[in-house]
Write a protein that holds these residues in place. Structure first.
Motif: not given
Ligand code: NAP
Length: 308
Positions: A43-44, A46, A66, A70, A120, A192, A225, A227
């Motif tokens: 939903n958010s 990446v 979850r 959203r 993800n 993390y 990213v 995000s």
């Molecule tokens: N952004 C970066 O710079 C970066 C760098 C390296 C790796 N990553 C990895 O990329 C992946 C995606 O992250 P993102 O950057 O796109 O962040 P994001 O926009 O915060 O997305 C994270 C997603 O995970 C969901 N989530 C969190 N806790 C959860 C739970 N208990 N049950 C189900 N869903 C849950 C969130 O849901 P809600 O919307 O409900 O909170 C959201 O949809 C992650 O694994 C992150 O570690 C990101």
């Protein structure tokens, strides 16, 4: 003269930032008609961009989230942007093992295929506990996906050739796992990093276990990213990060490219268990390739989440 130096410094900074923000795009045009893709946290950020990209290629895309509101909003957006009606939402909270088990039961009952599982969802550096008393990062980022993947493995095998893509982060390299304290919950950033190192070991062991069974596994660093992960922090920190992210981080669409590459490219199948960044297989620190540690983590995780 000073003016010249200032202009030169500004120009070099601009070019430096441009260079840091460069990302490869997935050039493979393969379609995914008839394939089912499951994306946790779609939903958010990446996850949502990956969902749009794969729905555009004809896949049936299920986002596992979850929060119902959203998720429904995201489904509408993914449908609009991909012009696909084959996008749906199923509820799961990865911080709750019972929720994961119920989700998998329901998924296996309703869905006859699972071609691509994208682990993800993730929480950033936070100090909190899951409903089952695991540290939030280790519990959601690693254990939640560990249980989910294991319960869905029969469907992945039936749908072979299938793939499991797990989002990790290059910050894995700042920590090692401590088997005396897998639930480490002291410094937020380190919790993390450890969970993201666990994602890498998980991918390697999954690749070993499924070798010859038509399931391949990849760990992906999406880059840094812009995000939604800052939503977990205070207003001031969010404000500061917004500026930093604007300058140095890439848009979510660019962050999804390596995930899409691992989902569609034929080339990657030769690298099952591998670590990918910027649409290519990338080397790991030697300790992150230790198959003994990967197996030990797998066995410890089996005990913790009680996988038969
Ligand atoms: N952004 C970066 O710079 C970066 C760098 C390296 C790796 N990553 C990895 O990329 C992946 C995606 O992250 P993102 O950057 O796109 O962040 P994001 O926009 O915060 O997305 C994270 C997603 O995970 C969901 N989530 C969190 N806790 C959860 C739970 N208990 N049950 C189900 N869903 C849950 C969130 O849901 P809600 O919307 O409900 O909170 C959201 O949809 C992650 O694994 C992150 O570690 C990101």
């Amino acid at each position: 003269m000073y003016l010249l130096y200032t202009i030169l410094a500004a120009l070099l900074s601009f070019l430096g930032i441009k260079w840091m923000k460069r990302r490869r795009y997935c050039m493979d045009v393969k379609r995914l008609d008839g394939k089912t893709v499951l994306i946790t946290g779609g939903n958010s950020g990446v996850g949502k961009e990956t969902a749009v990209a794969l729905a555009l290629r004809g896949a049936r895309v299920i986002i596992a989230c979850r929060d119902e509101d959203r998720a429904r909003k995201a489904v509408r957006e993914i449908k609009n942007r991909s012009h696909s009606m084959n996008v749906l939402f199923m509820e799961v909270d990865l911080a709750n093992m019972r929720s994961i088990r119920e989700f998998c039961k329901s998924f296996l009952r309703k869905e006859k295929r699972l071609d691509i599982l994208i682990n993800n969802a993730g929480v950033p550096s936070v100090l909190d506990w899951t409903d089952d008393n695991f540290s939030m990062c280790f519990g959601v980022n690693h254990l939640g996906h560990f249980l989910l993947t294991n319960l869905l493995l029969p469907r992945l095998k039936e749908s072979a050739p299938s793939r499991v893509i797990t989002l990790t982060c290059s910050s894995y390299k700042y920590q090692k796992l401590d088997f005396q304290d897998l639930n480490y919950n002291l410094f937020p950033f380190f919790t993390y990093c450890r969970s993201k190192l666990a994602n890498i070991y998980f991918t390697q062991e999954l690749a070993r276990i499924t070798e010859g069974k038509g399931v391949t596994a990849y760990a992906v660093h999406p880059g840094y990213v812009q995000s939604n992960w800052t939503c977990h922090y205070s207003f001031l920190y969010r404000l500061l990060m917004k500026v930093i992210m604007f300058m140095f981080f890439v848009p979510c669409e660019a962050g999804a490219q390596t995930v899409v590459h691992c989902a569609v490219s034929d080339e990657v199948s030769a690298h099952s268990g591998g670590y990918f960044s910027d649409c290519k297989a990338t080397s790991l620190k030697p300790y992150a390739k230790d198959s003994g540690v990967a197996r030990k983590l797998w066995e410890a995780s089996e005990r913790l989440v009680k996988v038969p």
